[in-house]
Design an enzyme around this catalytic site. Structure first.
Site, PDB file in Angstrom:
ATOM      1  N   SER A 124     -35.063  -7.561 -24.983  1.00 34.29           N
ATOM      2  CA  SER A 124     -36.358  -7.099 -24.501  1.00 34.29           C
ATOM      3  C   SER A 124     -36.666  -5.721 -25.071  1.00 34.29           C
ATOM      4  CB  SER A 124     -36.288  -7.009 -22.974  1.00 34.29           C
ATOM      5  OG  SER A 124     -37.381  -6.284 -22.482  1.00 34.29           O
ATOM      6  N   TYR A 149     -32.301  -4.676 -14.448  1.00 32.86           N
ATOM      7  CA  TYR A 149     -32.603  -5.769 -15.382  1.00 32.86           C
ATOM      8  C   TYR A 149     -32.516  -5.265 -16.821  1.00 32.86           C
ATOM      9  CZ  TYR A 149     -35.483  -8.664 -18.409  1.00 32.86           C
ATOM     10  OH  TYR A 149     -35.941  -9.392 -19.488  1.00 32.86           O
ATOM     11  N   LYS A 153     -29.874  -6.168 -20.227  1.00 31.61           N
ATOM     12  CA  LYS A 153     -30.222  -6.498 -21.625  1.00 31.61           C
ATOM     13  C   LYS A 153     -29.514  -5.551 -22.576  1.00 31.61           C
ATOM     14  CE  LYS A 153     -32.861  -9.940 -20.776  1.00 31.61           C
ATOM     15  NZ  LYS A 153     -32.360 -11.276 -21.090  1.00 31.61           N
TER      16      LYS A 153
HETATM   17  P1  NAD Z   1     -37.388 -17.900 -17.071  1.00 31.63           P
HETATM   18  O1  NAD Z   1     -36.871 -17.420 -15.776  1.00 31.63           O
HETATM   19  O2  NAD Z   1     -38.578 -18.766 -17.075  1.00 31.63           O
HETATM   20  O3  NAD Z   1     -36.221 -18.630 -17.881  1.00 31.63           O
HETATM   21  C1  NAD Z   1     -34.857 -18.315 -17.713  1.00 31.63           C
HETATM   22  C2  NAD Z   1     -34.132 -19.637 -17.462  1.00 31.63           C
HETATM   23  O4  NAD Z   1     -32.734 -19.391 -17.326  1.00 31.63           O
HETATM   24  C3  NAD Z   1     -34.605 -20.347 -16.190  1.00 31.63           C
HETATM   25  O5  NAD Z   1     -34.902 -21.693 -16.502  1.00 31.63           O
HETATM   26  C4  NAD Z   1     -33.409 -20.239 -15.240  1.00 31.63           C
HETATM   27  O6  NAD Z   1     -33.340 -21.330 -14.369  1.00 31.63           O
HETATM   28  C5  NAD Z   1     -32.259 -20.179 -16.229  1.00 31.63           C
HETATM   29  N1  NAD Z   1     -31.047 -19.512 -15.765  1.00 31.63           N
HETATM   30  C6  NAD Z   1     -30.908 -18.258 -15.253  1.00 31.63           C
HETATM   31  N2  NAD Z   1     -29.610 -18.015 -14.969  1.00 31.63           N
HETATM   32  C7  NAD Z   1     -28.925 -19.135 -15.305  1.00 31.63           C
HETATM   33  C8  NAD Z   1     -27.552 -19.499 -15.268  1.00 31.63           C
HETATM   34  N3  NAD Z   1     -26.624 -18.663 -14.798  1.00 31.63           N
HETATM   35  N4  NAD Z   1     -27.194 -20.727 -15.701  1.00 31.63           N
HETATM   36  C9  NAD Z   1     -28.130 -21.583 -16.168  1.00 31.63           C
HETATM   37  N5  NAD Z   1     -29.437 -21.293 -16.244  1.00 31.63           N
HETATM   38  C10 NAD Z   1     -29.817 -20.087 -15.818  1.00 31.63           C
HETATM   39  O7  NAD Z   1     -37.642 -16.610 -17.980  1.00 31.63           O
HETATM   40  P2  NAD Z   1     -38.340 -16.491 -19.412  1.00 31.63           P
HETATM   41  O8  NAD Z   1     -39.566 -15.679 -19.259  1.00 31.63           O
HETATM   42  O9  NAD Z   1     -38.384 -17.823 -20.062  1.00 31.63           O
HETATM   43  O10 NAD Z   1     -37.270 -15.567 -20.127  1.00 31.63           O
HETATM   44  C11 NAD Z   1     -36.232 -16.096 -20.937  1.00 31.63           C
HETATM   45  C12 NAD Z   1     -35.323 -14.953 -21.356  1.00 31.63           C
HETATM   46  O11 NAD Z   1     -36.107 -13.978 -22.059  1.00 31.63           O
HETATM   47  C13 NAD Z   1     -34.689 -14.210 -20.180  1.00 31.63           C
HETATM   48  O12 NAD Z   1     -33.364 -13.855 -20.542  1.00 31.63           O
HETATM   49  C14 NAD Z   1     -35.545 -12.984 -20.036  1.00 31.63           C
HETATM   50  O13 NAD Z   1     -34.839 -11.911 -19.472  1.00 31.63           O
HETATM   51  C15 NAD Z   1     -35.922 -12.710 -21.487  1.00 31.63           C
HETATM   52  N6  NAD Z   1     -37.173 -11.922 -21.605  1.00 31.63           N
HETATM   53  C16 NAD Z   1     -38.311 -12.359 -20.991  1.00 31.63           C
HETATM   54  C17 NAD Z   1     -39.482 -11.603 -21.066  1.00 31.63           C
HETATM   55  C18 NAD Z   1     -40.745 -12.051 -20.374  1.00 31.63           C
HETATM   56  O14 NAD Z   1     -41.646 -11.222 -20.196  1.00 31.63           O
HETATM   57  N7  NAD Z   1     -40.877 -13.323 -19.982  1.00 31.63           N
HETATM   58  C19 NAD Z   1     -39.493 -10.403 -21.789  1.00 31.63           C
HETATM   59  C20 NAD Z   1     -38.318  -9.990 -22.426  1.00 31.63           C
HETATM   60  C21 NAD Z   1     -37.160 -10.768 -22.326  1.00 31.63           C
HETATM   61  N1  UFG Z   2     -49.912  -4.939 -13.880  1.00 34.20           N
HETATM   62  C1  UFG Z   2     -50.968  -4.743 -12.996  1.00 34.20           C
HETATM   63  N2  UFG Z   2     -51.109  -5.609 -11.949  1.00 34.20           N
HETATM   64  C2  UFG Z   2     -50.245  -6.653 -11.744  1.00 34.20           C
HETATM   65  C3  UFG Z   2     -49.169  -6.849 -12.664  1.00 34.20           C
HETATM   66  C4  UFG Z   2     -49.034  -5.958 -13.713  1.00 34.20           C
HETATM   67  O1  UFG Z   2     -51.744  -3.819 -13.147  1.00 34.20           O
HETATM   68  O2  UFG Z   2     -50.416  -7.384 -10.763  1.00 34.20           O
HETATM   69  C5  UFG Z   2     -49.776  -4.021 -15.015  1.00 34.20           C
HETATM   70  C6  UFG Z   2     -48.459  -3.256 -14.967  1.00 34.20           C
HETATM   71  O3  UFG Z   2     -48.577  -2.135 -14.123  1.00 34.20           O
HETATM   72  C7  UFG Z   2     -48.283  -2.907 -16.436  1.00 34.20           C
HETATM   73  C8  UFG Z   2     -48.925  -4.090 -17.178  1.00 34.20           C
HETATM   74  O4  UFG Z   2     -49.750  -4.742 -16.223  1.00 34.20           O
HETATM   75  O5  UFG Z   2     -49.022  -1.764 -16.704  1.00 34.20           O
HETATM   76  C9  UFG Z   2     -47.905  -5.081 -17.713  1.00 34.20           C
HETATM   77  O6  UFG Z   2     -47.035  -5.431 -16.636  1.00 34.20           O
HETATM   78  P1  UFG Z   2     -46.064  -6.707 -16.695  1.00 34.20           P
HETATM   79  O7  UFG Z   2     -45.311  -6.738 -15.420  1.00 34.20           O
HETATM   80  O8  UFG Z   2     -46.827  -7.919 -17.081  1.00 34.20           O
HETATM   81  O9  UFG Z   2     -45.112  -6.371 -17.927  1.00 34.20           O
HETATM   82  P2  UFG Z   2     -44.123  -5.148 -18.162  1.00 34.20           P
HETATM   83  O10 UFG Z   2     -44.570  -4.481 -19.420  1.00 34.20           O
HETATM   84  O11 UFG Z   2     -43.970  -4.316 -16.976  1.00 34.20           O
HETATM   85  O12 UFG Z   2     -42.706  -5.882 -18.335  1.00 34.20           O
HETATM   86  C10 UFG Z   2     -42.520  -6.966 -19.183  1.00 34.20           C
HETATM   87  C11 UFG Z   2     -41.420  -7.884 -18.670  1.00 34.20           C
HETATM   88  C12 UFG Z   2     -40.090  -7.230 -18.767  1.00 34.20           C
HETATM   89  C13 UFG Z   2     -39.840  -6.655 -20.110  1.00 34.20           C
HETATM   90  C14 UFG Z   2     -40.970  -5.770 -20.528  1.00 34.20           C
HETATM   91  C15 UFG Z   2     -40.791  -5.292 -21.922  1.00 34.20           C
HETATM   92  O13 UFG Z   2     -41.679  -8.252 -17.331  1.00 34.20           O
HETATM   93  O14 UFG Z   2     -39.113  -8.210 -18.556  1.00 34.20           O
HETATM   94  O15 UFG Z   2     -42.202  -6.490 -20.449  1.00 34.20           O
HETATM   95  O16 UFG Z   2     -40.591  -6.389 -22.775  1.00 34.20           O
HETATM   96  F1  UFG Z   2     -38.703  -5.935 -20.119  1.00 34.20           F
END
Ligand code: NAD
Ligand code: UFG
Length: 339
Positions: A124, A149, A153
């Site tokens: 991330s 969290y 990472k």
């Molecule tokens: P998500 O929660 O939809 O997907 C994660 C999946 O992993 C889920 O299906 C969950 O059931 C599974 N999981 C968690 N722990 C497990 C375990 N111990 N064994 C088996 N399955 C398990 O999340 P996502 O948005 O698809 O994110 C995927 C990855 O990308 C995550 O590692 C997340 O931290 C990373 N990531 C996501 C974002 C974002 O904004 N969505 C940003 C940066 C990084």
């Molecule tokens: N925000 C609002 N209202 C809401 C939700 C979010 O104003 O109801 C704002 C937040 O304050 C922020 C922006 O929208 O300013 C983006 O917020 P998100 O929660 O959508 O995303 P973040 O940038 O906080 O975090 C995301 C992921 C993290 C990851 C990070 C950087 O949730 O897992 O991007 O990749 F680490």
């Protein structure tokens, strides 16, 4: 290539599974459904017209994982499995360290025992930390994270780097995602958060579909052009296609490489809201609220390295992100649950 997706039933994993199937790869998914359901995988199979080898298991369960890896013999693993809610990680940090670190250690140990040498990890932008200047470039060091969290990472990146030093046959690709949003163009798969959404785009979508009353915009006094935070929002299908390129790249080499997956262009919270209103065709109720603890004013990617080395760049626009997010939410107002 045969690819095992740990956590592949989730939001990014399911879209990546579809992109990989469409590119001709075979897909194995291992998920414990702690934040997903097998319905996403069923829909991926329908869209691709091909089956996925699906296992319900916890990635921390080494005997289950060993038997899956030795039976299926994947060429590569993509590691999505993790808990990801920033606020929750502050409340229950041990659960986050336990799940995210243990899943990684077990996966690496089982890969070692079964001769799987290639791993791509879902990292991330948060690992750049609170003090990094924008745009974030891969040459910058990891910084101080603002929540558990983020630390998981950062620590997992370190674990993977150490593992690659000890085992010179290991190939590790660290993908630092920026802010993934949107859904597959079909509207059949998309983001389906449990409970009240933490992230901006699913919250906006749920206001649009009538599940939430009003979007609270956290802070309008930031030092940004319109006072709201700016992020590098990236279409989840662009991100998914980035994984396909990273896999192919990683399979042909050894050692560690890190790539930002972002667009390189930030949009503000207000710009996102207005783009979504354009996509759905009606205004959305919103109000300004206090800043959310831990939010950075703005960050975005330097997306040059992935373009130069992987030949990948995001190609979908902000309008595409909002159109596809709305298409998914409108067709599936309750996500994967029957409405
Ligand atoms: P998500 O929660 O939809 O997907 C994660 C999946 O992993 C889920 O299906 C969950 O059931 C599974 N999981 C968690 N722990 C497990 C375990 N111990 N064994 C088996 N399955 C398990 O999340 P996502 O948005 O698809 O994110 C995927 C990855 O990308 C995550 O590692 C997340 O931290 C990373 N990531 C996501 C974002 C974002 O904004 N969505 C940003 C940066 C990084
Ligand atoms: N925000 C609002 N209202 C809401 C939700 C979010 O104003 O109801 C704002 C937040 O304050 C922020 C922006 O929208 O300013 C983006 O917020 P998100 O929660 O959508 O995303 P973040 O940038 O906080 O975090 C995301 C992921 C993290 C990851 C990070 C950087 O949730 O897992 O991007 O990749 F680490």
């Amino acid at each position: 290539m045969k690819v095992l997706l740990a956590g592949g039933a989730g939001y990014i994993g399911s879209h990546t599974a579809l992109a990989l199937l469409n590119a001709g790869h075979d897909v194995i998914i291992v998920d414990n459904y702690c934040n997903s359901s097998p319905e996403s995988v069923r829909r991926v199979e329908q869209l691709a017209g091909r089956p996925v080898e699906l296992y319900e298991a916890d990635v921390r369960d080494s005997s289950a994982l060993l038997s899956i890896l030795s039976g299926s013999r994947p060429d590569s693993v993509i590691h999505f499995a993790g808990l990801k809610a920033v606020g929750e990680s502050v409340q229950v940090p041990l659960a986050y360290y336990r799940n995210n670190l243990d899943a990684t250690l077990t996966l690496l140990e089982c890969m070692g025992k079964t001769g799987v040498r290639n791993i791509v990890f879902s990292s991330s932008a948060t690992v750049y930390g609170e003090d990094a200047p924008v745009p974030y470039v891969e040459t910058m060091p990891r910084g101080r994270c603002s929540n558990p969290y983020g630390w998981t990472k950062s620590m997992i990146e370190q674990i993977l780097e150490d593992a690659a030093v000890a085992d010179s046959d290991l190939s590790v690709v660290l993908l630092r995602y920026f802010n993934p949003v949107g859904a597959h163009e079909s509207g059949r798969i998309g983001e389906d958060p449990r409970g009240i959404p933490n992230n901006l785009m699913p919250y906006i979508s749920q206001v649009a579909v009538g599940r939430r009353e009003c979007l609270n915009i956290f802070g309008n006094d930031y030092p940004t052009p319109d006072g709201t935070c700016r992020r590098d929002f990236i279409h989840v299908m662009d991100l998914a296609e980035g994984h396909a390129r990273a896999l192919e790249y990683g399979a042909g080499r050894k050692g560690v490489e890190v790539f930002n997956l972002g667009t390189g262009t930030p949009y503000s919270v207000l710009e996102m809201l207005h783009a979504f209103e354009k996509a759905c065709g009606f205004p959305l109720k919103h109000a300004f609220a206090e800043r959310r603890a831990g939010d950075l004013p703005e960050f975005w990617a330097d997306a040059g390295k992935a373009k130069r080395i992987l030949g990948w760049q995001a190609k979908r626009s902000l309008d595409d992100m909002c159109r596809d997010a709305w298409n998914w939410q409108e067709q599936n107002p309750m996500g994967y649950q029957p409405s």
